[in-house]
Structure formats: structure tokens, C-alpha cells
Design a protein around this motif. Structure first.
Motif, mmCIF file in Angstrom:
data_model
loop_
_atom_site.group_PDB
_atom_site.id
_atom_site.type_symbol
_atom_site.label_atom_id
_atom_site.label_comp_id
_atom_site.label_asym_id
_atom_site.label_seq_id
_atom_site.Cartn_x
_atom_site.Cartn_y
_atom_site.Cartn_z
ATOM 1 N N UNK A 1 39.683 26.635 32.969
ATOM 2 C CA UNK A 1 39.437 28.183 34.270
ATOM 3 C C UNK A 1 40.680 29.141 33.657
ATOM 4 N N UNK A 2 41.078 28.888 32.190
ATOM 5 C CA UNK A 2 42.065 29.844 31.800
ATOM 6 C C UNK A 2 41.113 30.149 31.034
ATOM 7 N N UNK A 3 40.463 29.787 29.972
ATOM 8 C CA UNK A 3 39.345 30.103 28.732
ATOM 9 C C UNK A 3 39.012 31.681 29.299
ATOM 10 N N UNK A 4 39.199 32.277 27.857
ATOM 11 C CA UNK A 4 38.010 33.534 27.933
ATOM 12 C C UNK A 4 36.984 32.460 27.120
ATOM 13 N N UNK A 5 36.035 33.353 26.789
ATOM 14 C CA UNK A 5 34.885 33.512 26.267
ATOM 15 C C UNK A 5 34.910 33.480 24.646
ATOM 16 N N UNK A 6 36.129 34.217 24.774
ATOM 17 C CA UNK A 6 37.073 34.239 22.573
ATOM 18 C C UNK A 6 36.791 32.559 22.217
ATOM 19 N N UNK A 7 38.040 32.733 23.073
ATOM 20 C CA UNK A 7 38.039 31.008 23.585
ATOM 21 C C UNK A 7 37.075 29.795 23.458
ATOM 22 N N UNK B 1 35.142 29.720 20.454
ATOM 23 C CA UNK B 1 36.828 29.354 18.605
ATOM 24 C C UNK B 1 36.490 27.972 18.208
ATOM 25 N N UNK B 2 36.008 26.978 20.113
ATOM 26 C CA UNK B 2 36.516 25.864 20.519
ATOM 27 C C UNK B 2 34.725 25.412 20.156
ATOM 28 N N UNK B 3 33.717 26.270 20.251
ATOM 29 C CA UNK B 3 32.175 25.616 19.666
ATOM 30 C C UNK B 3 32.692 25.641 18.234
ATOM 31 N N UNK C 1 34.941 25.549 15.865
ATOM 32 C CA UNK C 1 35.876 23.851 15.485
ATOM 33 C C UNK C 1 35.149 22.765 15.541
ATOM 34 N N UNK C 2 34.360 22.581 16.758
ATOM 35 C CA UNK C 2 33.481 21.108 16.866
ATOM 36 C C UNK C 2 32.320 21.261 16.024
ATOM 37 N N UNK C 3 31.599 22.354 15.908
ATOM 38 C CA UNK C 3 30.356 22.683 14.923
ATOM 39 C C UNK C 3 31.190 22.326 13.552
ATOM 40 N N UNK C 4 32.330 22.781 13.476
ATOM 41 C CA UNK C 4 32.838 22.165 11.910
ATOM 42 C C UNK C 4 33.067 21.074 12.092
ATOM 43 N N UNK C 5 33.491 20.351 12.984
ATOM 44 C CA UNK C 5 33.735 18.610 13.059
ATOM 45 C C UNK C 5 32.897 17.928 12.509
ATOM 46 N N UNK C 6 31.665 18.327 12.850
ATOM 47 C CA UNK C 6 29.860 17.557 12.695
ATOM 48 C C UNK C 6 29.538 18.093 11.196
ATOM 49 N N UNK C 7 29.286 19.572 11.612
ATOM 50 C CA UNK C 7 28.687 20.234 10.323
ATOM 51 C C UNK C 7 29.114 20.483 8.837
ATOM 52 N N UNK C 8 30.158 19.868 8.935
ATOM 53 C CA UNK C 8 31.463 20.820 7.451
ATOM 54 C C UNK C 8 31.991 22.243 7.721
ATOM 55 N N UNK C 9 32.933 23.102 6.979
ATOM 56 C CA UNK C 9 33.393 24.011 7.352
ATOM 57 C C UNK C 9 31.845 25.652 6.840
ATOM 58 N N UNK D 1 20.498 33.590 15.841
ATOM 59 C CA UNK D 1 19.523 33.276 15.123
ATOM 60 C C UNK D 1 18.673 32.059 16.164
ATOM 61 N N UNK D 2 19.592 31.308 16.849
ATOM 62 C CA UNK D 2 18.944 29.748 17.654
ATOM 63 C C UNK D 2 18.911 28.695 16.842
ATOM 64 N N UNK D 3 20.184 29.055 15.543
ATOM 65 C CA UNK D 3 20.024 27.486 14.663
ATOM 66 C C UNK D 3 20.563 26.154 14.789
ATOM 67 N N UNK D 4 21.854 27.105 15.785
ATOM 68 C CA UNK D 4 23.020 25.916 16.663
ATOM 69 C C UNK D 4 22.766 26.071 18.229
ATOM 70 N N UNK D 5 22.689 25.655 18.786
ATOM 71 C CA UNK D 5 22.938 24.730 20.279
ATOM 72 C C UNK D 5 24.577 24.465 20.694
ATOM 73 N N UNK D 6 24.833 25.250 21.502
ATOM 74 C CA UNK D 6 26.078 24.367 22.728
ATOM 75 C C UNK D 6 25.758 23.732 23.061
ATOM 76 N N UNK D 7 26.531 23.090 23.284
ATOM 77 C CA UNK D 7 26.394 21.644 23.939
ATOM 78 C C UNK D 7 27.902 21.523 24.637
ATOM 79 N N UNK D 8 27.518 21.478 26.199
ATOM 80 C CA UNK D 8 28.875 22.037 27.498
ATOM 81 C C UNK D 8 28.730 20.267 27.523
ATOM 82 N N UNK D 9 29.990 20.290 27.064
ATOM 83 C CA UNK D 9 31.119 19.046 27.630
ATOM 84 C C UNK D 9 31.809 18.677 28.780
ATOM 85 N N UNK D 10 30.645 17.947 29.858
ATOM 86 C CA UNK D 10 31.428 17.761 31.189
ATOM 87 C C UNK D 10 31.521 16.185 31.427
#
Length: 116
Positions: free
Chosen positions: A74-80, A83-85, A87-95, A107-116
Motif C-alpha cells: 500500500x505504501x508503494x508509489x507508481x514510481x516505486x 523501479x521494482x519492475x 530491477x526485476x527486468x534487469x535480473x532476468x535480462x541483464x543491465x 513500445x510494448x516490447x516489455x510486459x510487466x507481470x504482477x506478482x500475487x
């Protein structure tokens, strides 16, 4: 002249447990809920009144890790979240820079997966 104070061996001195108290501000809705719970808890024919601090202490014992996770979420802003997405992308695909990541999102090249 010396004064002697007789020691009563029949009543052993109990170690006085001194509780510290703190004042915390709570919002109006939370205060109303606490008051209602206290009234319900005190509808009994015998015994002393239940205190606010006892209700709060009991409630705090019931909080689990999943509740803390919900509060953190609940405390995360959209900017947070961005940044989390990133970081997650970088862990999977490199810097990759944040600017490049945002471009790929747009451009739609990246899809953010929500973790539930």
C-alpha cells in the motif's frame, strides 16, 4: 542512635514490573473501531473493564507476515513500482538503463507481470 526496621519475612517483595507507555496518534475511524470493540468486550456481568491497550496488544499478536506485505504494498508509489519492475527486468535480462526500459514499456516490447 540507630534505627532498625524489622523485615517481615512472611510477605516476600515482588519484583515490580514497570510497564512503559507511549502515546500514538490514530485516525478517527480507527479510534471509533477501537471504541466499539472495547464496548463489546466490556459487555459482561463480572470482572474489570478491558483496556484499549489490551485490545491493541491482542490485535498486534494476530498480525502475520502476509499482513505486513499488504501494508508494504500500500505504501508503494507508481514510481516505486516502476523501479521494482526495472530491477526485476534487469535480473532476468541483464543491465539496461531506466530510460531504455521505459521506452520498451511504451513500445510494448516489455510486459510487466504482477506478482500475487
Amino acid at each position: 542512635m540507630s534505627l532498625e526496621v524489622p523485615i517481615d519475612s512472611k510477605s516476600p517483595k515482588k519484583a515490580a514490573i514497570k510497564r512503559q507507555s507511549f502515546l500514538k496518534k490514530i485516525d478517527v475511524e480507527t479510534a471509533r473501531q477501537l471504541s466499539q470493540l472495547k464496548e463489546r468486550a466490556n459487555k459482561k456481568p463480572f470482572g474489570r473493564k478491558v483496556r484499549d491497550s489490551e485490545l491493541i496488544a491482542l490485535g498486534l499478536k494476530l498480525i502475520e507476515q502476509k499482513h505486513l506485505g499488504e501494508l508494504q504494498e500500500q505504501t508503494y508509489s507508481e514510481k516505486d513500482r516502476l523501479h521494482m519492475a526495472h530491477d526485476s527486468y534487469q535480473k532476468q535480462n541483464g543491465k539496461i538503463s531506466l530510460d531504455q526500459f521505459i521506452g520498451r514499456l511504451i513500445r510494448g516490447e516489455v510486459q510487466i507481470q504482477k506478482n500475487d
